[in-house]
Design an enzyme around this catalytic site. Structure first.
Site, short mmCIF file in Angstrom:
data_model
loop_
_atom_site.label_atom_id
_atom_site.label_comp_id
_atom_site.label_asym_id
_atom_site.label_seq_id
_atom_site.Cartn_x
_atom_site.Cartn_y
_atom_site.Cartn_z
CB SER A 55 -0.89 -0.04 1.25
OG SER A 55 -1.19 1.26 1.66
CE LYS A 56 2.65 6.07 -3.94
NZ LYS A 56 3.86 5.59 -4.12
NE ARG A 57 -3.95 3.42 3.48
CZ ARG A 57 -3.96 2.44 4.37
NH1 ARG A 57 -3.59 2.67 5.62
NH2 ARG A 57 -4.37 1.22 4.04
#
Ligand code: GLU
Length: 488
Positions: free
Chosen positions: A254-256
């Site tokens: 995830s980019k997060r």
């Protein structure tokens, strides 16, 4: 014929770090067996095609230190290796399947297909399927439609009563009933093949005999096997690899949580050899304690038998940082500095201040052990290059009172200003300062932390006397004085 593996990326976005892992395994298997590793660009989905992505993905593969024996840029006996340049070939093979009865023309409109899907969904069918309407068109009707220039696709004619089975080298024996397989479109109305036709025709023509790919492609495998059978071609060996996930519950990277695309990790300041070493262990392990592997060592030790049989493996970002720290520590001072400079210029990370080589290599030696990525260097060292606003609260906090801090700084200032240049080195400074604080009755912690905040603006730094040796007498005195003047 030896082992021939391939990677067949679609240029639909930035190259994913998980694809890099899959590529590494394909590369290693081919090299280990003395075979060839092929790169093929599968750019037949024109809606998802991203301009420039093909070039970028090849650049990033090279930047990670991998290359291919056959493919774009290097050529090879089965060129071209870009699918959009091979359209005639797919048409030819699709027609061959029509002739042999394994495929058929379909003229159904989008509206009819939508309605069909809707009806099947309403009827509670678990998955929707084409109803073979066009399979039953009389031959002369098909000819009439073609002559009239009607838009068409070519579909695979799947027999509903078969068992499709194969031995996956990772997952073991797998069986799919063919009744679950749709009459897949092979050639689209724009003349481009679908992924299924393109991948099978090309893997066969390019003599690829090992297909190692992420397990997300497993549902496509029965379709491919039906195609191999329809053509009468020999199947490749299949191996489906676990996918990557973040620590915790998330099913995907995830980019997060941080970078996801392969090039982003380079921008973050990870070394390609550390990234590659980390990727080796995402689905494979040697069964020993050995963790640091060069690419050559990996090629020697890699074996498909030791690939994990799970769906997901954890992409442990802390472990990646650990690897990178290890590789940073292994570099000589000169090499590290050269690579750091290259990284700064390549990724536009240069600071506004000048960084002189000899001085910077000394600075670097003080933080080499603390750096986990290249991007750590500037925040860890900027006080060596530029002055800062001394944080008064932090300065006072080290001794507990303003007057105490001022007194400590005054003591150091008076002591250090008398020193001759020859004595300005860390060992001497260390001894001298220890002597004075014991004479004065200051505690080491309060004194040296106060000196540290005055000289660097921070509390967590390399050893303070190494720092002031490098800063030099003039700069150190001016910083102490500056800090002192901020106190009452
Ligand atoms: N073009 C597919 C991709 O984007 C290839 C999948 C496969 O390896 O068969 O990854």
């Amino acid at each position: 014929m030896g082992v021939r593996t391939r990677m067949a990326p679609s240029p639909t976005g930035e190259y994913h770090i998980g694809s890099m892992r899959t590529m590494l395994y394909n590369y290693a298997l081919a090299k280990k067996e003395g075979g060839q590793f092929i790169l093929r660009i599968e750019d037949t989905d024109r809606e998802r095609f991203v301009e420039g992505a093909t070039e970028r993905l090849m650049d990033v593969i090279n930047a990670y230190g991998l290359n291919w024996d056959e493919g774009p840029r290097v050529g090879g006996p089965h060129a071209p290796y870009i699918q959009s340049e091979r359209l005639e070939t797919y048409k030819e093979y699709a027609n061959q399947l029509v002739e042999s009865g394994h495929a058929y023309y379909c003229f159904c409109s989008k509206e009819r297909l939508d309605t069909l899907r809707e009806e099947q969904r309403k009827a509670g069918m678990p998955s929707t399927k084409y109803d073979k309407y066009c399979l039953n068109l009389p031959k002369d009707k098909v000819k009439e439609n073609l002559d009239a220039g009607l838009s068409y696709v070519i579909r695979l004619n799947v027999q509903a009563d078969q068992e499709i089975s194969f031995d996956d080298k990772v997952l073991g024996h797998i069986t799919f009933p063919s009744k679950d397989v749709d009459d897949q479109v092979l050639l689209k109305s724009d003349g481009f093949p679908t992924y299924h036709l393109g991948v099978v025709v090309d893997d066969h023509l390019m003599e690829v005999n090992w297909v190692m790919r992420g397990v997300e492609w497993l549902p496509s495998t029965p379709k491919h096997i039906l195609l191999y059978k329809a053509f009468g071609w020999e199947l490749p060996t299949y191996a489906h690899l676990p996918l990557l996930k973040e620590k915790g519950d998330t099913k995907k990277l995830s980019k997060r949580m941080g970078s996801v695309a392969a090039h982003e990790f380079l921008l973050d300041g990870y070394l390609p050899e550390a990234l590659i070493n980390f990727l080796m262990f995402l689905g494979w392990n040697p069964g020993t304690e050995k963790e640091i592997y060069s690419l050559d060592e990996f090629v020697k030790d890699f074996s498909v038998e030791r690939i994990q049989k799970t769906d997901l493996v954890v992409f442990d970002r802390d472990k990646l940082a650990w690897y990178n720290g290890q590789y940073i520590r292994m570099l000589s001072a000169q090499d590290l500095w050269e690579r750091l400079k290259k990284w700064m210029s390549e990724y536009d990370q240069q600071p506004e201040y000048k960084m002189e080589d000899t001085y910077s290599i000394k600075v670097q030696s003080l933080v080499q052990d603390r750096m986990r990525v290249f991007a750590d260097f500037l925040p860890l060292t900027n006080y060596f290059y530029i002055d800062f606003d001394c944080p008064v609260e932090l300065l006072v906090a080290q001794s507990g009172s303003e007057s105490r801090a001022k007194e400590i700084l005054e003591t150091f200032y008076n002591l250090l200003k008398e020193l001759s240049v020859e004595n300005w080195h860390s060992k001497f400074l260390d001894e001298l300062c220890h002597r004075i604080i014991s004479e004065k009755g200051y505690k080491p912690k309060e004194s040296f932390m106060t000196l540290r905040v005055a000289s660097t603006g921070q509390t967590a730094t390399p050893p303070i006397f190494d720092i002031i040796e490098l800063l030099g007498q003039e700069k150190t005195l001016s910083r102490i004085e500056n800090a002192k003047n901020l106190l009452k």
